[in-house]
Design an enzyme around this catalytic site. Sequence first.
Site, short mmCIF file in Angstrom:
data_model
loop_
_atom_site.label_atom_id
_atom_site.label_comp_id
_atom_site.label_asym_id
_atom_site.label_seq_id
_atom_site.Cartn_x
_atom_site.Cartn_y
_atom_site.Cartn_z
N CYS A 134 0.83 -1.22 0.00
CA CYS A 134 0.00 0.00 0.00
C CYS A 134 0.86 1.26 0.00
CB CYS A 134 -0.94 -0.04 1.21
SG CYS A 134 -1.68 1.54 1.63
N CYS A 177 0.08 3.88 2.77
CA CYS A 177 0.55 3.36 4.07
C CYS A 177 2.02 3.72 4.26
CB CYS A 177 0.38 1.84 4.14
SG CYS A 177 -1.30 1.25 3.92
#
Length: 390
Positions: free
Chosen positions: A52, A55
């Site tokens: 991600c 993230c």
Amino acid sequence: MNKLLSLFLIGFSTLLFSQDGINFQQITFKEILAKAKAEKKLIFIDAFAVWCGPCKLMEKNIFPLPSVKEYYNANFINARFDMEKGEGRELALKYGIRSYPTFLFLNGDGEVVTKNYGYMSEKDFLTIAKEANNPKFATFSNKELFEKGEKDPEFLLNMMRLYAESDYDLAKKVSERFFEVKKNDPLTKDELGMLLYFLKSPNDANYKIFVNKKAEIISLMSEDIYKQFDANIKISKILENSLDQKTGIINDEYFYKNATPLIGKADAETALNRMKVMFYPSVSNYEGYEKAALEYYKNSDNFDTEELIKAAWIFSEHISNPMALRKAEEWAEKSVMKSENAENTYILAKLYFKSGNKENAKMYAEIAKNLATTQGKDATMATKLLETLK
């Protein structure tokens, strides 16, 4: 540099980073709950996935900031879990985590206090923490606070959202208190959505709000849509009884016999078509869906373009009738004219392709591909359509 030394240095740099940022506990979820109870603190969980991008940006840009480090370390038991490994898989299932990053604030019983998503600025990331960090959330569960008579609108709104799917009856009771507390305040569009979601019968406490705020609600939706909702509320039980959940068959005769005396033939027909539009795709009855959608969306100016594009998508996937496809093109065109995006331009391209208008199909497939690429979205479908059109 040998492999052992390399691994040591990587581990040491990670340790240094964790010390310079949010102090994430390296313990089990069960131990985190116990620690939160013992220290009378809430838990902050960064739910991430290794692939991600946002993230990684949160980890790099936001977690190490002095203000973030200071506030989160002082006020929460912090933890991180990869949602695709180990305990993270169980937590993803337990808390319904489907997008990353997800930020959970939990009490010591594991109840969600608040849930937030996506990359955030320093200011926003601190704001969500301060909103969650109310001492009463660490002391009592949401249900206990509600039973004690908690009337804070933000708390009630958050609780509605948290329990809307997992405990509808509780969330409905919460909604009734929320709208009673807010009865003298103007409704936002989001609050109206909540009101309608929990409104199933004229006997519901929220129906009084729906009636008393009619003028205000009509300012947020058309009067025709208001009348449709009102009709659906009045005949909700009849709608329910007319549907055979096992076979997916709707008994039109039973419905009209019981609904027409209450709301009239025209409104009964609209309500039945709306039900079919909502239900038939779930049981793959696309022949019934086509007929109902063409009638229900006949006056398409009365509908939001987001609803129209969903109908256009179903037509692009499952309908082959040329006249029906032309109507779906009109729905998709309305959405594209309002605001082009990768999704609605692709749907319009696909509809043009199915109806034989290859020139327009190619043009909008190109637009869909370019928009998807620019916005960092998946351009696979648009690319495949363009290959088919060569």
